[in-house]
Design an enzyme around this catalytic site. Structure first.
Site, short mmCIF file in Angstrom:
data_model
loop_
_atom_site.label_atom_id
_atom_site.label_comp_id
_atom_site.label_asym_id
_atom_site.label_seq_id
_atom_site.Cartn_x
_atom_site.Cartn_y
_atom_site.Cartn_z
N GLU A 165 55.20 -37.41 -30.51
CA GLU A 165 54.27 -38.20 -31.31
C GLU A 165 54.07 -37.42 -32.61
OE1 GLU A 165 50.72 -39.59 -28.94
OE2 GLU A 165 51.68 -38.34 -27.45
N ARG A 197 55.42 -28.51 -17.26
CA ARG A 197 55.22 -28.06 -18.63
C ARG A 197 55.40 -26.54 -18.70
NH1 ARG A 197 52.12 -31.97 -21.44
NH2 ARG A 197 51.53 -30.59 -23.13
N LYS A 243 47.76 -29.75 -28.80
CA LYS A 243 47.75 -30.05 -30.24
C LYS A 243 46.33 -30.13 -30.77
CE LYS A 243 51.53 -32.97 -30.01
NZ LYS A 243 52.02 -34.33 -30.14
P1 ATP Z 1 50.13 -31.90 -26.56
O1 ATP Z 1 49.70 -32.04 -25.12
O2 ATP Z 1 50.32 -30.51 -27.01
O3 ATP Z 1 49.32 -32.70 -27.49
P2 ATP Z 1 52.10 -33.90 -26.18
O4 ATP Z 1 52.72 -33.85 -24.87
O5 ATP Z 1 51.09 -34.96 -26.37
O6 ATP Z 1 51.59 -32.47 -26.59
P3 ATP Z 1 54.31 -35.10 -27.51
O7 ATP Z 1 54.51 -35.22 -28.95
O8 ATP Z 1 54.03 -36.32 -26.73
O9 ATP Z 1 53.14 -34.03 -27.32
O10 ATP Z 1 55.49 -34.29 -26.85
C1 ATP Z 1 56.83 -34.63 -26.99
C2 ATP Z 1 57.57 -34.21 -25.76
O11 ATP Z 1 57.38 -32.82 -25.53
C3 ATP Z 1 57.04 -34.94 -24.54
O12 ATP Z 1 58.16 -35.43 -23.83
C4 ATP Z 1 56.29 -33.90 -23.78
O13 ATP Z 1 56.40 -34.12 -22.40
C5 ATP Z 1 57.00 -32.61 -24.18
N1 ATP Z 1 56.10 -31.47 -24.09
C6 ATP Z 1 54.91 -31.31 -24.69
N2 ATP Z 1 54.32 -30.15 -24.34
C7 ATP Z 1 55.19 -29.55 -23.48
C8 ATP Z 1 55.16 -28.32 -22.73
N3 ATP Z 1 54.13 -27.48 -22.82
N4 ATP Z 1 56.23 -28.02 -21.96
C9 ATP Z 1 57.28 -28.84 -21.88
N5 ATP Z 1 57.36 -30.02 -22.54
C10 ATP Z 1 56.33 -30.38 -23.33
MG MG Z 2 52.33 -36.88 -25.36
#
Ligand code: ATP
Ligand code: MG
Length: 552
Positions: free
Chosen positions: A33, A259, A269
Site C-alpha cells: 500500500e 512476518r 508504518k
Molecule cells: P505495516 O503493518 O508495517 O503497516 P503492511 O503490511 O500494512 O505494513 P503493506 O504495504 O500492505 O504493509 O505490505 C506489503 C507486503 O509486505 C504485504 O504483502 C505484507 O504482508 C508484507 N509485509 C509487511 N510487513 C512485513 C513483515 N514484517 N514481514 C514480512 N512481510 C511483510
Molecule cells: Mg497491509
C-alpha cells in the site's frame, strides 16, 4: 547471485503445484500500500516474492494496493519503486495499480448484487459494530439485508454517482452474520469517500475495501501464488468466497508465512510515521530508521539485506529475530567489500622530530584482497593521531602510544614517543616522537618491537569532515510494547563529530561508498550531503558487536 537458497515450505508447496499440474508456471507479486516507506519486514516479503519467481523461472509483479487514497501519496509510490530496484529486483512489465481495476471491481460488485450476494446497508458504523457481534457471540442481520436486488442496484449506482455523503451507506457482501470467522459476517465491499485519488483523480466517490480488491487484483493478473503474511490467514475464506462467486479469469492460491520482526526495531508504518512526524528522527530515510531507504543511507549493502532475509528463513511461526543477525550480515559483507581508509576522530598533533623529508607511502586498500590496490599517502613530520591513542604513562595493557614506548603507524614507520606539551587545563596538545625505522614494514634494528598499530593522517594534507556516529535507535529489545517512545529511545543513537580529520582521497568518494575507517568501524559517504567541500560520513556499523559484548 547469492548462495544456493535454502529450501522452505513455500518452495516445497510451489514445487508440488508445478509437479501436480495445478500450476503451469509461477507468477508472484509484491503488493504494497503506498502509505509509507518500506521497511526491513517488507524487504523480507520482496526477497520472498521476487526470489520465488527467480528460482522457478517465473515473474514477479510490483502492484500498488491503492484503495485508500487519503493515506497514500506519489512520494510513497516513488520511494517504494526506488527501494525495490535498489534491493536488486526487477518487476515484470509496468508497475501496476489496483486503481486501474476500479471499473472491473465496480462491475463485479454489481454482479454480486444481481446474484443477491451483496446489499447496500445504511447502519451507522457504531450500529454496525453492535450488529456484528463478538468473537464469542454471533452477529445479527442488518435490517437492510433484505433489500431487493433492484433497490440495491439503484442505491449502489447512485453511490457511484456521488449522490450520498461520506459514511452514509456502504455496500456489504451477504454471507453469514453467525459465522465464527468475523471476516465472513457480511464484510464491507465499498465505502463512500469523496476523496481525490493520486491515480484516478476525482473519478470515484466510492472505494473498494482492501479485502474486496486484493484477491481480485491477483485473479486479474493471473497471480499463481499469492504469498502474504499470517494475519491474512483468516481472510482466506473470504477471498475464496469472492473467487467462487465471481466470473474471475483465474484462481490464485494464497499461502501465508510469518512476518519478519527484528529486536530493537519498530516496523509498523504507523509507528514509523510517528517517529518522523514527532521529529524523533530526521525523516523516513534517517540512517537510524529500519526503512529500506534508512538502511541504505546508513550504508547497509543491498546484498547484506538480501542475505539476511534468506538466512532468517521462512516459516509459519511468529517470532523475533535478533537485530544483531542483520548487523552481523552487514559487517561480514563490508569486511570483504569495503576499502580501508583512515579518519582521526579526535585529532592530537604528533610531531616526528627526526623525519628529514616527507615519505610517500603506498598503502593497501584491503588487507586480504590485493584487487583493491593501493593508495598513496604522504607521511610528513606533522601528523594527527587520535587523542585516545596517547597516554603519558600507562600499564602494559595499553597497546598504543606512551612516552618511551613504540607503536607502528598504519602503513608507515615505527615511532617512539619522547615528550608532550600540556596546556593550562592539563590537556595534552602535542606529542613529540622519533622514527625508529626508515621504511614501511621494517622492524626496528634494536629488536624492540612496537606494542601496537595506530592510525593517523597528515596534518598538512588531511581534510576536516563531519562524522555522524549512529547507534540503535531504541535501548530496549521490544520498543513496540512501550506506550511512549520517550521511555525506550537510546539517548546516544546519534553523535555528530565535526572535528574529525580524514585522509585527502576521501573527499572524492562517491556518495554511498562505504569504507572501513581503520580501528573505528564502517562509514558511508552520505548519500545526500557528502561533497568535496564538506565531506559527510555516516557510521554504518562498528567493527564488533558491542551490544552483545555488553549483555553477555
Ligand atoms: P505495516 O503493518 O508495517 O503497516 P503492511 O503490511 O500494512 O505494513 P503493506 O504495504 O500492505 O504493509 O505490505 C506489503 C507486503 O509486505 C504485504 O504483502 C505484507 O504482508 C508484507 N509485509 C509487511 N510487513 C512485513 C513483515 N514484517 N514481514 C514480512 N512481510 C511483510
Ligand atoms: Mg497491509
Amino acid at each position: 547471485m547469492s548462495a544456493e537458497p535454502r529450501s522452505n515450505f513455500l518452495r516445497t508447496q510451489i514445487q508440488d503445484d508445478l509437479d501436480s499440474g495445478r500450476a503451469s508456471g509461477v507468477i508472484t507479486r509484491f503488493p504494497p500500500e503506498p502509505n509509507g516507506f518500506l521497511h526491513i519486514g517488507h524487504a523480507k516479503s520482496i526477497t520472498v516474492n521476487f526470489g520465488l519467481a527467480e528460482q522457478f523461472g517465473g515473474q514477479c509483479h510490483l502492484r500498488f494496493d491503492d484503495t485508500n487514497p487519503e493515506r497514500e501519496s506519489q512520494e510513497f509510490i516513488d520511494s517504494i519503486q526506488e527501494d525495490v530496484s535498489w534491493l536488486g529486483y526487477e518487476w515484470h512489465g509496468e508497475v501496476r495499480f489496483a486503481s486501474s481495476y476500479f471499473q472491473q471491481f465496480y462491475e463485479w460488485a454489481l454482479n454480486l448484487i444481481d446474484q443477491g450476494l451483496a446489499y447496500v446497508c445504511d447502519l451507522s458504523p457504531d450500529e454496525a459494530r453492535v450488529y456484528r457481534g463478538t468473537l464469542t457471540e454471533p452477529g445479527r442481520d442488518s435490517p437492510f439485508r433484505s433489500r431487493s436486488v433492484p433497490e440495491n442496484r439503484d442505491l449502489f449506482m447512485r453511490m457511484r454517482k456521488g449522490e450520498f455523503a461520506d459514511g452514509s451507506r456502504v455496500l456489504r457482501a451477504k454471507i453469514d452474520m453467525a459465522s465464527p470467522n468475523m471476516n465472513l459476517r457480511d464484510p464491507i465491499l465499498y465505502r463512500i469517500r469523496h476523496a481525490d485519488h493520486h491515480q484516478t483523480g476525482s473519478e470515484w466517490p466510492i472505494y473498494p475495501t482492501y479485502d474486496f480488491a486484493h484477491g481480485q487484483e491477483d485473479a486479474i493478473e493471473g497471480i499463481t501464488h499469492s504469498i502474504c503474511t499470517l494475519e491474512f490467514e483468516d481472510h482466506r475464506p473470504l477471498y475464496e468466497w469472492f473467487i467462487d462467486n465471481l466470473p474471475v479469469p483465474h484462481r490464485p492460491r494464497q499461502i501465508e508465512f510469518a512476518r519478519l520482526n527484528t529486536s530493537y526495531t519498530v516496523t509498523s508504518k504507523r509507528k514509523l510515521k510517528q517517529l518522523v512526524d514527532e521529529g524523533i528522527v530526521d525523516g523516513w530515510d534517517d540512517p537510524r530508521m529500519p526503512t529500506i531507504s534508512g538502511l541504505r543511507r546508513r550504508g547497509y549493502p543491498a546484498t547484506a539485506i538480501r542475505h539476511f532475509c534468506e538466512e532468517v528463513g521462512t516459516s509459519r511461526s511468529d517470532g523475533t529475530v535478533d537485530v544483531a543477525m542483520l548487523e552481523s550480515a552487514v559487517r561480514d559483507d563490508l569486511n570483504r567489500h569495503a576499502p580501508r581508509a583512515m579518519c582521526v576522530m579526535a585529532p592530537l598533533r604528533l610531531v616526528l622530530t627526526n623525519l628529514s623529508q616527507p615519505l610517500s607511502l603506498q598503502v593497501p586498500n584491503h588487507p586480504a584482497d590485493a584487487s583493491f590496490g593501493c593508495r598513496e599517502l604522504v607521511m610528513d613530520s606533522e601528523l594527527l593521531i587520535d587523542a585516545d591513542d596517547f597516554r603519558e604513562e600507562a600499564n602494559k595493557h595499553f597497546k598504543r602510544l606512551v612516552i618511551g614506548k613504540r607503536v607502528r603507524l598504519r602503513g608507515g614507520l615505527v615511532i617512539e614517543a619522547e615528550s608532550c606539551d600540556i596546556d593550562a587545563s592539563g590537556t595534552v596538545i602535542c606529542v613529540y616522537a622519533r622514527c625508529v625505522t626508515t621504511a614501511p614494514g621494517e622492524d626496528p634494528e634494536d629488536g624492540v618491537k612496537p606494542k601496537g598499530v595506530i592510525h593517523w593522517v597528515s596534518a598538512n594534507h588531511a581534510v576536516p569532515a563531519t562524522v555522524r556516529r549512529y547507534d540503535r535507535l531504541f535501548a530496549v529489545p521490544d520498543p513496540a510494547k512501550a506506550e511512549n517512545f520517550s521511555e525506550v529511545l537510546n539517548a546516544n543513537s546519534l553523535t555528530t563529530n565535526t572535528s574529525a580529520m580524514i585522509e585527502p582521497g576521501l573527499i572524492a568518494a562517491e556518495p554511498e561508498t562505504v569504507f572501513q575507517f581503520e580501528r573505528e568501524g564502517y562509514f558511508v559517504a552520505d548519500r545526500h550531503e557528502h561533497c568535496s567541500e564538506r565531506p559527510v560520513f555516516n557510521m554504518t556499523i562498528g567493527l564488533r558487536d558491542t551490544w552483545s559484548d555488553a549483555s553477555g
